[in-house]
Enzyme design. Structure first.
Site, PDB file in Angstrom:
ATOM      1  N   SER A 115     115.300   4.887 -31.025  1.00 28.86           N
ATOM      2  CA  SER A 115     115.428   3.534 -31.587  1.00 28.86           C
ATOM      3  C   SER A 115     114.079   2.845 -31.463  1.00 28.86           C
ATOM      4  O   SER A 115     113.280   3.197 -30.576  1.00 28.86           O
ATOM      5  CB  SER A 115     116.471   2.738 -30.792  1.00 28.86           C
ATOM      6  N   TYR A 165     120.236  -0.510 -23.047  1.00 35.54           N
ATOM      7  CA  TYR A 165     119.986   0.266 -24.278  1.00 35.54           C
ATOM      8  C   TYR A 165     118.509   0.621 -24.399  1.00 35.54           C
ATOM      9  O   TYR A 165     118.147   1.773 -24.659  1.00 35.54           O
ATOM     10  CB  TYR A 165     120.450  -0.563 -25.475  1.00 35.54           C
TER      11      TYR A 165
HETATM   12  P1  NAP Z   1     127.563   3.825 -34.839  1.00 36.67           P
HETATM   13  O1  NAP Z   1     127.848   3.280 -36.196  1.00 36.67           O
HETATM   14  O2  NAP Z   1     128.111   3.094 -33.665  1.00 36.67           O
HETATM   15  O3  NAP Z   1     128.013   5.366 -34.773  1.00 36.67           O
HETATM   16  C1  NAP Z   1     127.851   6.079 -33.580  1.00 36.67           C
HETATM   17  C2  NAP Z   1     128.919   7.151 -33.505  1.00 36.67           C
HETATM   18  O4  NAP Z   1     128.749   7.816 -32.240  1.00 36.67           O
HETATM   19  C3  NAP Z   1     130.336   6.588 -33.543  1.00 36.67           C
HETATM   20  O5  NAP Z   1     131.140   7.350 -34.386  1.00 36.67           O
HETATM   21  C4  NAP Z   1     130.753   6.688 -32.082  1.00 36.67           C
HETATM   22  O6  NAP Z   1     132.158   6.827 -31.903  1.00 36.67           O
HETATM   23  C5  NAP Z   1     130.045   7.946 -31.651  1.00 36.67           C
HETATM   24  N1  NAP Z   1     129.988   8.070 -30.205  1.00 36.67           N
HETATM   25  C6  NAP Z   1     129.867   7.083 -29.273  1.00 36.67           C
HETATM   26  N2  NAP Z   1     129.942   7.592 -28.039  1.00 36.67           N
HETATM   27  C7  NAP Z   1     130.108   8.936 -28.186  1.00 36.67           C
HETATM   28  C8  NAP Z   1     130.273  10.006 -27.274  1.00 36.67           C
HETATM   29  N3  NAP Z   1     130.311   9.800 -25.943  1.00 36.67           N
HETATM   30  N4  NAP Z   1     130.423  11.253 -27.772  1.00 36.67           N
HETATM   31  C9  NAP Z   1     130.430  11.476 -29.107  1.00 36.67           C
HETATM   32  N5  NAP Z   1     130.297  10.497 -30.016  1.00 36.67           N
HETATM   33  C10 NAP Z   1     130.139   9.242 -29.564  1.00 36.67           C
HETATM   34  O7  NAP Z   1     125.994   3.916 -34.608  1.00 36.67           O
HETATM   35  P2  NAP Z   1     124.769   4.111 -35.634  1.00 36.67           P
HETATM   36  O8  NAP Z   1     124.241   2.774 -35.953  1.00 36.67           O
HETATM   37  O9  NAP Z   1     125.129   5.075 -36.704  1.00 36.67           O
HETATM   38  O10 NAP Z   1     123.736   4.769 -34.607  1.00 36.67           O
HETATM   39  C11 NAP Z   1     123.477   6.171 -34.540  1.00 36.67           C
HETATM   40  C12 NAP Z   1     122.307   6.370 -33.596  1.00 36.67           C
HETATM   41  O11 NAP Z   1     121.187   5.614 -34.067  1.00 36.67           O
HETATM   42  C13 NAP Z   1     122.565   5.893 -32.165  1.00 36.67           C
HETATM   43  O12 NAP Z   1     121.934   6.763 -31.264  1.00 36.67           O
HETATM   44  C14 NAP Z   1     121.888   4.528 -32.136  1.00 36.67           C
HETATM   45  O13 NAP Z   1     121.494   4.152 -30.839  1.00 36.67           O
HETATM   46  C15 NAP Z   1     120.711   4.772 -33.035  1.00 36.67           C
HETATM   47  N6  NAP Z   1     120.153   3.565 -33.639  1.00 36.67           N
HETATM   48  C16 NAP Z   1     120.869   2.785 -34.492  1.00 36.67           C
HETATM   49  C17 NAP Z   1     120.258   1.686 -35.076  1.00 36.67           C
HETATM   50  C18 NAP Z   1     120.952   0.796 -36.068  1.00 36.67           C
HETATM   51  O14 NAP Z   1     120.345  -0.214 -36.478  1.00 36.67           O
HETATM   52  N7  NAP Z   1     122.160   1.085 -36.511  1.00 36.67           N
HETATM   53  C19 NAP Z   1     118.945   1.357 -34.760  1.00 36.67           C
HETATM   54  C20 NAP Z   1     118.258   2.161 -33.869  1.00 36.67           C
HETATM   55  C21 NAP Z   1     118.860   3.280 -33.329  1.00 36.67           C
HETATM   56  P3  NAP Z   1     133.054   5.497 -31.637  1.00 36.67           P
HETATM   57  O15 NAP Z   1     132.831   4.601 -32.820  1.00 36.67           O
HETATM   58  O16 NAP Z   1     134.430   6.019 -31.507  1.00 36.67           O
HETATM   59  O17 NAP Z   1     132.513   4.890 -30.364  1.00 36.67           O
END
Ligand code: NAP
Length: 253
Positions: A137, A149
């Site tokens: 991130s 985080y």
């Molecule tokens: P998201 O929409 O919350 O999706 C994350 C997925 O991971 C969800 O389906 C969640 O399941 C699953 N998950 C959570 N805990 C888990 C576990 N213990 N084992 C297996 N799966 C698990 O997040 P996203 O925005 O797509 O983010 C994806 C990645 O990008 C993450 O690493 C996040 O930190 C990073 N990121 C995101 C952003 C952003 O702006 N969106 C920015 C920087 C970095 P549940 O929904 O059931 O919890």
């Protein structure tokens, strides 16, 4: 363009929604056999109805559970695994003065221990030419305010560098991708002020999409990046490039 991914087996964690589902779908479009894993028991709606040329196999897997990784490794045993995308992550938005140790541990468990367990379980199945992509991130490149985080994503950079050094001699590449503000279920739950302030700090002046992150992940899994190892690639519209200088530049216009 042939990316050399057809028929390759790739594991994507947290693939049920957001960036993970975009990565899984894109890899299937490029002919991969994708093992998409997430917490929910049923195939998530975003992964249903995909058509080839690749294939998607969904499996329930909690990245924090070593036993779940061992079961996946057993299912994959005898098969060469080409890629692992450590995408699953959780956020926790408490600030320095408020965050509890329990919250800190929980975030580290998912965001740091999860990728470590995945690398440990699948490395024996990797062949030379394989690729691991850790999703960090911009928080891990800066002093983003949610302390649990942010520190977890800095730790993930450290894990990426150690793995890059240790696995390089076996021909396994390890890189990290650092998204800025991406429209996903994770960010839709955030305070609207967070979105507005982040976009103000982003030279491209907008949020990113899951597809834009998935495109970079695809590149890192493909032969096009065959000499890219240990890289930390921001996918953030320039948010981290200016090091805080944008508001100064904007003020003097
Ligand atoms: P998201 O929409 O919350 O999706 C994350 C997925 O991971 C969800 O389906 C969640 O399941 C699953 N998950 C959570 N805990 C888990 C576990 N213990 N084992 C297996 N799966 C698990 O997040 P996203 O925005 O797509 O983010 C994806 C990645 O990008 C993450 O690493 C996040 O930190 C990073 N990121 C995101 C952003 C952003 O702006 N969106 C920015 C920087 C970095 P549940 O929904 O059931 O919890």
């Amino acid at each position: 363009m042939n990316l050399g991914l057809a028929g390759k087996t790739v594991v994507v964690t947290g693939a049920g929604q957001g960036q993970g589902s975009a990565e899984a779908r894109l890899l299937v479009e490029h002919g991969c056999r994708v093992f998409a894993v997430d917490l929910c028991a049923q195939v998530p709606a975003e992964l249903r109805g995909l058509s080839g040329p690749g294939e998607l196999i969904y499996r329930q897997l909690d990245v924090t559970k070593r036993a779940h990784w061992e079961e996946l490794a057993a299912q994959l045993s005898g098969r060469e695994v080409h890629g692992l995308v450590n995408n699953a992550g959780i956020t926790q938005r408490d600030r320095l003065a408020q965050v509890s140790l329990e919250q800190l541990h929980r975030v580290y468990e998912v965001n740091v221990a999860g990728p470590l367990l995945g690398i440990q379980a699948l490395t024996p199945l990797f062949a030379p030419g394989s690729s691991i992509v850790n999703i960090g991130s911009v928080a891990g490149l800066s002093s983003h305010y949610p302390v649990a985080y942010t520190t977890s994503k800095w730790a993930l950079r450290g894990l990426t560098r150690v793995a890059c050094m240790e696995l390089g001699p076996a021909g396994i590449r390890v890189n990290s991708v650092h998204p800025g503000f991406i429209e996903t279920p994770m960010t839709s739950a955030a305070n609207p002020s967070f979105r507005e302030a982040t976009i103000r700090e982003t030279p491209l002046g907008r949020a990113g999409s899951s597809q834009e992150v998935a495109n970079v992940v695809l590149f890192l899994l493909s032969d096009l990046s065959s000499f890219v190892n240990g890289a930390e690639i921001p996918v953030d519209g320039g948010q981290t490039a200016h090091g805080g200088a944008k508001s100064i530049s904007d003020a003097l216009k």
